[in-house]
Write a protein that holds these residues in place. Structure first.
Motif, mmCIF file in Angstrom:
data_model
loop_
_atom_site.group_PDB
_atom_site.id
_atom_site.type_symbol
_atom_site.label_atom_id
_atom_site.label_comp_id
_atom_site.label_asym_id
_atom_site.label_seq_id
_atom_site.Cartn_x
_atom_site.Cartn_y
_atom_site.Cartn_z
ATOM 1 N N TRP A 1 0.835 -1.205 0.000
ATOM 2 C CA TRP A 1 0.000 0.000 0.000
ATOM 3 C C TRP A 1 0.869 1.255 0.000
ATOM 4 N N LEU A 2 1.966 1.216 0.721
ATOM 5 C CA LEU A 2 2.900 2.340 0.723
ATOM 6 C C LEU A 2 3.405 2.599 -0.690
ATOM 7 N N ALA A 3 3.671 1.526 -1.451
ATOM 8 C CA ALA A 3 4.097 1.684 -2.837
ATOM 9 C C ALA A 3 3.011 2.360 -3.667
ATOM 10 N N LEU A 4 1.752 1.967 -3.442
ATOM 11 C CA LEU A 4 0.655 2.560 -4.203
ATOM 12 C C LEU A 4 0.552 4.055 -3.945
ATOM 13 N N VAL A 5 0.471 4.467 -2.689
ATOM 14 C CA VAL A 5 0.286 5.888 -2.412
ATOM 15 C C VAL A 5 1.524 6.692 -2.787
ATOM 16 N N ALA A 6 2.699 6.062 -2.777
ATOM 17 C CA ALA A 6 3.915 6.770 -3.197
ATOM 18 C C ALA A 6 3.884 7.096 -4.686
ATOM 19 N N SER A 7 3.049 6.382 -5.425
ATOM 20 C CA SER A 7 2.987 6.585 -6.888
ATOM 21 C C SER A 7 1.830 7.483 -7.314
ATOM 22 N N LEU A 8 1.001 7.920 -6.368
ATOM 23 C CA LEU A 8 -0.181 8.722 -6.681
ATOM 24 C C LEU A 8 0.043 10.192 -6.328
ATOM 25 N N LYS A 9 -0.667 11.071 -6.999
ATOM 26 C CA LYS A 9 -0.637 12.473 -6.609
ATOM 27 C C LYS A 9 -1.356 12.644 -5.278
ATOM 28 N N GLY A 10 -0.808 13.525 -4.441
ATOM 29 C CA GLY A 10 -1.441 13.782 -3.167
ATOM 30 C C GLY A 10 -0.606 13.293 -2.000
ATOM 31 N N ALA A 11 -1.104 13.562 -0.802
ATOM 32 C CA ALA A 11 -0.396 13.199 0.423
ATOM 33 C C ALA A 11 -1.200 12.172 1.201
ATOM 34 N N ALA A 12 -0.480 11.288 1.902
ATOM 35 C CA ALA A 12 -1.131 10.265 2.719
ATOM 36 C C ALA A 12 -0.166 9.820 3.803
ATOM 37 N N GLN A 13 -0.698 9.099 4.775
ATOM 38 C CA GLN A 13 0.125 8.526 5.837
ATOM 39 C C GLN A 13 -0.127 7.029 5.927
ATOM 40 N N VAL A 14 0.914 6.309 6.288
ATOM 41 C CA VAL A 14 0.796 4.882 6.589
ATOM 42 C C VAL A 14 1.320 4.682 8.006
ATOM 43 N N LYS A 15 0.425 4.249 8.891
ATOM 44 C CA LYS A 15 0.794 4.043 10.294
ATOM 45 C C LYS A 15 0.875 2.554 10.581
ATOM 46 N N GLU A 16 2.001 2.119 11.108
ATOM 47 C CA GLU A 16 2.251 0.711 11.406
ATOM 48 C C GLU A 16 2.116 0.477 12.905
ATOM 49 N N THR A 17 1.110 -0.302 13.318
ATOM 50 C CA THR A 17 0.890 -0.540 14.747
ATOM 51 C C THR A 17 1.280 -1.945 15.193
ATOM 52 N N ILE A 18 1.591 -2.833 14.249
ATOM 53 C CA ILE A 18 1.943 -4.210 14.601
ATOM 54 C C ILE A 18 3.441 -4.328 14.858
ATOM 55 N N TYR A 19 4.240 -3.950 13.865
ATOM 56 C CA TYR A 19 5.708 -3.954 13.996
ATOM 57 C C TYR A 19 6.184 -2.543 13.685
#
Length: 429
Positions: free
Chosen positions: A310-328
């Motif tokens: 998913w990080l790869a997907l949003v890194a390739s799209l226009k716009g800003a987003a966050q990916v929060k990792e709560t497991i590891y």
């Protein structure tokens, strides 16, 4: 060392079948140690992790045969209780033999497990779970040593949700004397698959699908036949591959309800999703997708094993987003490799902040772990120029026929070995 050479491929289209789930098959294999008989597991993928677990079972005395998608395991002669470092160090799932060995033989010696290179994933919960069943457990020289008489049923509450510790506790408790109650147990589909297998073997496990499991111990178990569930992480990877390439694909032999957290995010991003009884179709070609933030969590929340993709997907799209990792919290070793391709990512603790960059450039990169390697391949499908992904032995652990399946969908990916040598790849950008 072998590597994958990935070419920009345009939108992925077509249909593929999803393989059996690695994360389901491995505990199913370990559970066959609980009985004296010939067990059968169907829908088993050809993966390095499956081969490693088969070698471990053979070392313990089992006879293992893997033909096509079927595993047969004859556990009648399993008398060895030591799982050695040279096998266990290859993957963390080797710790699954701890509970079955202790339940059947009254003793187990298991080397501390290995596997993906990110993050400390301690075995404390596994040890405490076995101790709650009246086993004596200690660590010495990198090995977990455990012994007991017949295990005794007990109440045990997991301080954090753990798929591995829940599976190990289930396998130990089914042969324990009396009743065991597990609180805050994992509810992943792979746990349900294991419960189905144990009950088919004659166990009495109640509460499937809930965080509270009740196990009534039995004296003996018999061999059974079980089919592994579809691999929801493999399926999710291909859904994201379609999204990242603005493609339209259909996945067959999949369980749509296992992927709700992902498909809901894809719909929010603008993709069209439709599901059949055992299929999922995605169409991401209609309009540019929106960058959507995600937070990982235990099932049924967004899977940590889909975080790099998913990080790869949003890194390739226009716009800003966050990916929060709560497991590891430190599962972000792939970010420097993403940056080499042109991704704009800033890491703050367990949160990756992304400013999308659709103009990525091919480069030579390394897979830091299994899912990170898959994510790098997804980026390679849209990056300008060629992307060469090294350390692909990680991918061999968890993706069956990845180049062939991507080729079926129109992707262009080659597996390169030591020979013949290839021309150096020009680094773009």
């Amino acid at each position: 060392m072998e590597s994958y050479l990935v070419h920009p491929s345009g939108p992925l289209t077509g249909s593929i079948n999803i393989s059996g789930a690695k994360n389901a098959v491995l505990p199913l294999m370990a559970a066959t140690l609980l009985c004296r008989g010939v067990s059968t597991i169907d829908n088993v993928p050809q993966l390095d992790d499956v081969n490693t677990m088969a070698d471990l079972l053979r070392h313990l005395g089992a006879k293992v045969n893997h033909q096509h998608q079927t595993l047969t395991i004859d556990s009648r002669a399993c008398t060895h209780h030591k799982a050695p470092y040279h096998l266990v160090s290859k993957m963390r799932a080797s710790i699954y033999v701890l509970g079955p060995l202790l339940a059947r033989l009254g003793k187990a010696s298991v080397a501390m497990p290995g596997g993906c290179a990110w993050g400390p994933r301690p075995v404390d919960l596994h040890i405490k779970a076995m101790q709650s069943l009246a086993a004596q457990v200690h660590l010495e020289h990198g090995n977990i040593h455990a012994h007991s008489g017949r295990l005794q049923g007990a109440d045990f509450s997991f301080t954090t949700v753990s798929v591995g510790a829940t599976a190990n506790m289930l396998m130990a408790a089914v042969l324990a004397k009396g009743t065991t109650r597990l609180f805050n147990a994992a509810i992943e589909p792979e746990i349900d698959n294991l419960i189905d297998q144990l009950n088919a073997m004659g166990a009495q496990v109640f509460g499937k699908g809930s965080h509270t499991l009740v196990i009534e111990g039995v004296e003996t178990l018999q061999a059974a036949r079980i089919s592994a569930i579809p691999d929801r992480i493999e399926a999710g990877t291909y859904l994201i591959a379609a999204a990242i390439t603005q493609g339209a694909i259909t996945l067959q032999q999949v369980e749509p309800k296992h992927l709700k957290a992902l498909t809901n995010k894809l719909i929010a991003a603008g993709a069209q999703i439709s599901s059949g009884e055992n299929s999922i179709s995605i169409n991401a070609s209609k309009r540019p997708l929106k960058a959507i933030s995600v937070t990982t969590g235990p099932y049924p929340l967004f899977a940590t094993d889909l975080q790099p993709q998913w990080l790869a997907l949003v890194a390739s799209l226009k716009g800003a987003a966050q990916v929060k990792e709560t497991i590891y919290h430190d599962r972000f070793q792939h970010i420097p490799e993403f940056v080499r391709l042109g991704a704009k990512i800033r890491l703050q603790g367990n949160i990756a902040a992304i400013i999308g960059n659709p103009e990525l450039s091919g480069a030579q990169v390394k897979a830091s772990d299994l899912r990170a390697g898959a994510a790098l391949i997804l980026l390679g499908l849209i990056a300008q120029g060629h992307t060469q992904v090294h350390d692909i032995y990680h991918l061999d652990r968890g993706y069956h026929d990845l180049p062939q399946k991507l080729s079926q969908l129109g992707g262009t990916i080659q597996r390169l070995g030591k020979e013949p040598s290839i021309q150096p790849i020009r680094l773009c950008g």
